[in-house]
Design an enzyme around this catalytic site. Structure first.
Site, short mmCIF file in Angstrom:
data_model
loop_
_atom_site.label_atom_id
_atom_site.label_comp_id
_atom_site.label_asym_id
_atom_site.label_seq_id
_atom_site.Cartn_x
_atom_site.Cartn_y
_atom_site.Cartn_z
N ASN A 7 29.71 86.38 66.74
CA ASN A 7 28.72 86.81 65.75
C ASN A 7 29.05 86.13 64.41
O ASN A 7 30.11 86.37 63.84
CB ASN A 7 28.77 88.34 65.62
CG ASN A 7 27.76 88.86 64.63
OD1 ASN A 7 27.58 88.28 63.56
ND2 ASN A 7 27.10 89.95 64.95
N HIS A 10 28.61 86.92 59.15
CA HIS A 10 29.33 86.98 57.87
C HIS A 10 29.63 85.61 57.27
O HIS A 10 30.03 85.53 56.12
CB HIS A 10 30.56 87.88 58.00
CG HIS A 10 30.14 89.30 58.23
ND1 HIS A 10 29.21 89.93 57.43
CD2 HIS A 10 30.44 90.19 59.20
CE1 HIS A 10 28.98 91.15 57.89
NE2 HIS A 10 29.70 91.32 58.97
N HIS A 43 22.53 88.82 63.76
CA HIS A 43 21.76 90.06 63.58
C HIS A 43 20.74 89.83 62.48
O HIS A 43 21.11 89.60 61.33
CB HIS A 43 22.74 91.18 63.19
CG HIS A 43 22.12 92.55 63.14
ND1 HIS A 43 22.88 93.69 63.00
CD2 HIS A 43 20.83 92.97 63.23
CE1 HIS A 43 22.07 94.76 62.99
NE2 HIS A 43 20.83 94.35 63.12
N ARG A 45 18.73 91.43 60.15
CA ARG A 45 18.63 92.78 59.58
C ARG A 45 17.34 92.97 58.79
O ARG A 45 16.76 92.01 58.29
CB ARG A 45 19.82 93.03 58.64
CG ARG A 45 21.10 93.29 59.37
CD ARG A 45 22.21 93.73 58.42
NE ARG A 45 23.29 94.34 59.15
CZ ARG A 45 23.31 95.62 59.52
NH1 ARG A 45 22.35 96.42 59.17
NH2 ARG A 45 24.32 96.10 60.23
N ARG A 49 20.06 90.54 54.67
CA ARG A 49 21.14 90.28 53.72
C ARG A 49 22.07 89.14 54.13
O ARG A 49 22.84 88.66 53.33
CB ARG A 49 21.94 91.55 53.45
CG ARG A 49 22.73 92.07 54.63
CD ARG A 49 23.42 93.37 54.23
NE ARG A 49 24.26 93.89 55.26
CZ ARG A 49 24.22 95.16 55.66
NH1 ARG A 49 23.38 96.00 55.12
NH2 ARG A 49 25.04 95.58 56.59
N GLU A 70 20.60 90.16 67.68
CA GLU A 70 20.61 91.62 67.55
C GLU A 70 19.46 92.00 66.64
O GLU A 70 19.26 91.36 65.60
CB GLU A 70 21.92 92.09 66.91
CG GLU A 70 23.14 91.90 67.79
CD GLU A 70 24.42 92.25 67.04
OE1 GLU A 70 24.36 92.69 65.88
OE2 GLU A 70 25.48 92.04 67.63
N THR A 101 26.49 98.29 62.06
CA THR A 101 25.85 99.18 63.04
C THR A 101 26.73 100.40 63.26
O THR A 101 27.93 100.28 63.46
CB THR A 101 25.63 98.42 64.36
OG1 THR A 101 25.03 97.16 64.06
CG2 THR A 101 24.74 99.19 65.31
N GLU A 151 25.45 96.67 76.04
CA GLU A 151 26.66 96.35 75.29
C GLU A 151 27.29 97.68 74.92
O GLU A 151 26.70 98.48 74.17
CB GLU A 151 26.33 95.54 74.03
CG GLU A 151 27.61 95.18 73.26
CD GLU A 151 27.33 94.38 71.98
OE1 GLU A 151 26.43 93.53 71.99
OE2 GLU A 151 28.04 94.63 71.00
N HIS A 186 32.21 95.54 69.01
CA HIS A 186 32.26 96.23 67.71
C HIS A 186 33.70 96.53 67.33
O HIS A 186 34.39 97.27 68.01
CB HIS A 186 31.44 97.52 67.66
CG HIS A 186 30.84 97.69 66.30
ND1 HIS A 186 31.57 98.12 65.21
CD2 HIS A 186 29.61 97.39 65.82
CE1 HIS A 186 30.81 98.09 64.15
NE2 HIS A 186 29.62 97.64 64.47
N1 PXP Z 1 27.80 94.33 68.53
C1 PXP Z 1 26.89 94.88 67.69
C2 PXP Z 1 25.74 95.59 68.29
C3 PXP Z 1 27.02 94.77 66.30
O1 PXP Z 1 26.10 95.32 65.49
C4 PXP Z 1 28.12 94.06 65.78
C5 PXP Z 1 28.26 93.90 64.31
O2 PXP Z 1 27.23 93.09 63.82
C6 PXP Z 1 29.02 93.49 66.69
C7 PXP Z 1 28.86 93.66 68.06
C8 PXP Z 1 30.20 92.70 66.23
O3 PXP Z 1 31.09 93.56 65.60
P1 PXP Z 1 32.29 92.98 64.77
O4 PXP Z 1 31.72 92.19 63.63
O5 PXP Z 1 33.01 94.20 64.33
O6 PXP Z 1 33.10 92.12 65.68
#
Ligand code: PXP
Length: 232
Positions: A7, A10, A43, A45, A49, A70, A101, A151, A186
């Site tokens: 992901n 960031h 994601h 959003r 952001r 996402e 999330t 997931e 997550h």
């Molecule tokens: N899965 C989902 C559904 C999420 O919303 C996120 C965070 O965007 C992640 C996985 C990834 O989580 P992390 O950034 O804590 O690894």
């Protein structure tokens, strides 16, 4: 081996802090590819952001990796993603203002919407994943609604909550037995991912924040050196 979808939200957060063109999302995605990831996750959003529509368009055009998006069920986002057809979508709940999330989808409360949108995504060739808590009744509902995968939310496991690992293990086994593909994510990081891999039913992990944080540590020396060289 479990597949890793990174992901990269960031990295876009860093860009948006100053609204600069860098770090370029395509360069980031290509680093992830060279690092051996299976795929990219972003994601989109409601507040945009970090990731924007243009990022998704560019990732789809310029990067040769499966893109997983996402998204919440905000109508404009649904419409955009239905049109763009990434490899897969992961439906998540979204509370305006949340830091990240906050939990799995309430598949019972959102059943009517899910009944409508899951077939639409599938008809357009996308794989559909639901982000859920590791609870068998939720998994049964996800299957009945036609999801390809779930997931499992690993937040409690990542926070070392008692019993969280066993719940994930039982849910993964049950989910697979009813024909769901099992993903998880997550809060996963370099210190907790190996134990999770003992759950062999998990086919894919979605990891973001810890990898971006680690990238700063492993990249800071080189980034400084390049600037020092320029100044010399
Ligand atoms: N899965 C989902 C559904 C999420 O919303 C996120 C965070 O965007 C992640 C996985 C990834 O989580 P992390 O950034 O804590 O690894």
């Amino acid at each position: 081996m479990v597949r890793l979808s990174v992901n990269i939200d960031h990295t876009a957060t860093v860009r948006e802090l100053r609204r600069t063109p860098y770090p370029d999302i395509i360069e980031v995605a290509n680093c992830v590819k060279r690092g051996g990831a299976y795929g990219i996750t972003v994601h989109l959003r409601i507040d945009r952001r970090h990731i924007k529509e243009t990022d998704i368009e560019r990732l789809l055009k310029e990067v040769d990796l499966p893109l997983n998006v996402e998204l919440s069920m905000a109508p404009d986002i649904l419409e955009f993603i239905l049109q763009k057809r990434p490899h897969s979508v992961c439906l998540v709940p979204e509370r305006p203002g949340e830091v990240t999330t906050e939990g799995g989808l309430n598949v019972f409360k959102t059943e009517a919407q899910l009944k409508e949108v899951i077939p639409e995504f599938k008809a357009k060739g996308m794989r559909v994943t639901l982000f859920v808590e590791p609870d068998p009744t939720v998994l049964e509902k996800a299957k009945a609604l036609g999801a390809d995968a779930v997931e499992l939310n690993t937040a409690h496991y990542s926070e070392n909550k008692p019993g969280a690992f066993d719940k994930l293990k039982a849910a993964a086994s049950f989910g697979k037995s009813i024909g769901l593909e099992i993903h998880a994510g997550h809060g996963l990081h370099y210190g907790n991912v190996s134990k999770l891999c003992e759950i062999t039913e998990i086919e894919e992990l979605s990891i973001g924040h810890s990898i971006v944080a680690r990238a700063i540590i492993v990249g800071m020396e080189q980034a400084t050196r390049e600037m020092v060289e320029l100044l010399r």
